[in-house]
Design a protein around this motif. Structure first.
Motif, short mmCIF file in Angstrom:
data_model
loop_
_atom_site.label_atom_id
_atom_site.label_comp_id
_atom_site.label_asym_id
_atom_site.label_seq_id
_atom_site.Cartn_x
_atom_site.Cartn_y
_atom_site.Cartn_z
N ARG A 6 -1.35 9.34 2.08
CA ARG A 6 -1.97 10.51 1.50
C ARG A 6 -3.40 10.61 2.01
NH1 ARG A 6 -2.28 9.72 -4.45
NH2 ARG A 6 -2.29 7.53 -3.85
N THR A 37 0.82 -1.21 0.00
CA THR A 37 0.00 0.00 0.00
C THR A 37 0.86 1.26 0.00
OG1 THR A 37 -1.82 -1.13 1.13
CG2 THR A 37 -1.75 1.28 1.31
N PHE A 38 1.95 1.25 0.75
CA PHE A 38 2.75 2.47 0.90
C PHE A 38 4.03 2.47 0.06
CE2 PHE A 38 0.01 2.36 4.67
CZ PHE A 38 -0.64 3.58 4.49
N ILE A 69 -8.10 5.31 2.99
CA ILE A 69 -6.68 5.46 3.31
C ILE A 69 -5.91 5.24 2.02
CG2 ILE A 69 -4.72 4.46 4.57
CD1 ILE A 69 -6.86 3.50 6.66
N ARG A 70 -5.15 6.24 1.60
CA ARG A 70 -4.39 6.08 0.36
C ARG A 70 -2.90 6.03 0.64
NH1 ARG A 70 -5.73 10.42 -3.72
NH2 ARG A 70 -5.62 11.73 -1.86
N GLY A 71 -2.21 5.22 -0.10
CA GLY A 71 -0.77 5.08 0.08
C GLY A 71 -0.04 5.67 -1.10
N ILE A 75 -4.14 2.88 11.55
CA ILE A 75 -3.88 4.11 10.78
C ILE A 75 -5.01 5.12 10.98
CG2 ILE A 75 -3.74 5.03 8.43
CD1 ILE A 75 -2.17 2.44 7.70
N LEU A 101 -5.29 -3.02 2.89
CA LEU A 101 -4.71 -3.17 4.21
C LEU A 101 -5.47 -4.20 5.03
CD1 LEU A 101 -4.37 0.64 4.93
CD2 LEU A 101 -2.45 -0.94 4.61
N ASN A 124 -4.49 -0.55 -2.07
CA ASN A 124 -4.75 -0.16 -0.68
C ASN A 124 -5.53 -1.25 0.06
OD1 ASN A 124 -7.21 0.27 -1.88
ND2 ASN A 124 -7.61 2.22 -0.88
#
Lengths: 185, 185
Positions: free
Chosen positions: A185, A39-40, B160-162, B177, B169, B167
Motif C-alpha cells: 500500500r 509485512t505483506f 512502505i506499508r504492507g 521495493i 523489512l 513493516n
C-alpha cells in the motif's frame, strides 16, 4: 481476499549450466523473506529442502531468534519467523497450505527468463476477489526453479521488469517486490 | 528523467536502543542492492563506511566477482557491481553524485517509523519530469539512520506499508521495493 503462501525451493533448482542441483539453505534468506512475508500478510512461508540436516539447520536459525539471545535482541524478528514452516518437498508445502486455508492453492511462479505471463495488476485484482483460492508463490534458489517444478505450476506471473534489460534480482529482492506488487500500500 | 542514486550508510546509524553506532559491511547487502540498482537503472550505488579497513573489505568482495573465479562463475554480477562506489561519508557520496549528474542531488529517505511523507506515486511522477534534479536515496543499516542524517535530508518518502502494522523489512528488501515503486514496470 485470498491467502498468499510463499515457498523457497532448494531442490530441484538449476545451476548456471541448467543442471539440476540442490542448494544450501542461507540464513539471510529465511530472515529476509520471513520479514517480507510478515509485512505483506503472507499466511505461511515454507522453506523447502529434501535433506534432513539442512532442515535441522534452518530450525536452529529460527530457534536462535525465538528463544534466548535473539528474542531479547529483537522481538520483531520472532513475529516474522513464526510464519516459517520447514518442509521436505513441494507436496508437503501444498498440503500444509491446503490444511491452513481449506482449499488447494493455485501454484504460481515468475522468472526473469520467461516472457508474457499474468500481470501483477491482474493477479492482484484476482486475489482480492472473495472466492479466489489461496495462492502459493514459488521462489527458486540457485539459478532458478527446475523445469519439472515449472510444469507443476498453474499460473505464470510476468517477469519483474526494471529500467532496462537487466533483471537479475536476488531471490530476497524478487520475493519482496512480488509481495509488494500484490499486497503493498 | 532524473538520475537515481542509492547510498547504504553504516555510520551514523542507531542500534536497538537508539544509540549512535557504526555497523559492519555485509557482503550480501552489496550484492543484493547492486543487483537491484542495476535492474532499476540506478546511476551509482554508494557503500558508505568511515573505517578504511571496512572499505577495503567491501573492495575485496567486489573484486572477487570482477576478476578470476567470480567473473567466470556469473558475469551478470560483475555488471551490477560496476555500479558500486565505496566512500567514507555522506558528503563524498553527495559530491560523487553531483559529479556524475552535473547538479546537486535531492537527498531522500523513508523509515518504518515516520508518518506522512511524499507518496511513491508522487515522487515517481516528479522524477520523470525532464528538469528534476538527481535523487539520492539513503538506506540505513542497523536499526536505521541517525537523527543527524535525517536532518540533512531534503525529502521524506512515505513508509512502505504492507497488509497490517508490521513493516520491519530488511534493508535489502526495502531498497528493492523503493526502486521498484519508483522505476519498476
Amino acid at each position: 481476499m485470498a491467502d498468499i503462501f510463499l515457498a523457497l525451493l532448494h531442490h530441484p533448482v538449476v545451476d548456471r549450466h541448467q543442471r539440476i542441483v540442490t542448494s544450501s539453505i542461507t540464513s539471510l534468506d529465511i530472515h529476509d523473506l520471513a520479514r517480507s512475508s510478515c509485512t505483506f500478510g503472507v499466511r505461511a512461508f515454507f522453506i523447502v529442502h529434501p535433506v534432513a540436516e539442512q532442515r535441522e539447520f534452518a530450525a536452529t536459525v529460527i530457534d536462535h531468534w525465538r528463544f534466548d539471545f535473539g528474542r531479547s535482541f529483537d522481538s520483531r524478528r520472532r513475529e516474522a519467523l513464526d510464519l516459517v514452516q520447514i518442509v521436505a518437498d513441494l507436496d508437503a508445502a501444498v498440503a500444509a497450505a491446503e490444511h491452513l486455508s481449506g482449499s488447494r492453492p493455485t501454484i504460481a511462479y515468475t522468472s526473469a527468463r520467461n516472457t508474457g505471463g499474468l500481470s501483477f495488476a491482474e493477479l492482484r485484482r484476482w486475489i482480492e476477489q472473495p472466492e479466489t483460492r489461496p495462492l502459493l508463490i514459488l521462489l527458486g534458489t540457485g539459478f532458478g526453479l527446475a523445469p519439472e517444478v515449472l510444469d507443476r505450476c498453474d499460473l505464470v506471473m510476468e517477469p519483474i521488469r526494471g529500467a532496462g534489460d537487466y533483471n537479475h534480482l536476488s531471490v530476497r529482492a524478487a520475493g519482496a517486490i512480488i509481495l509488494d506488487r500484490l499486497r503493498g500500500r
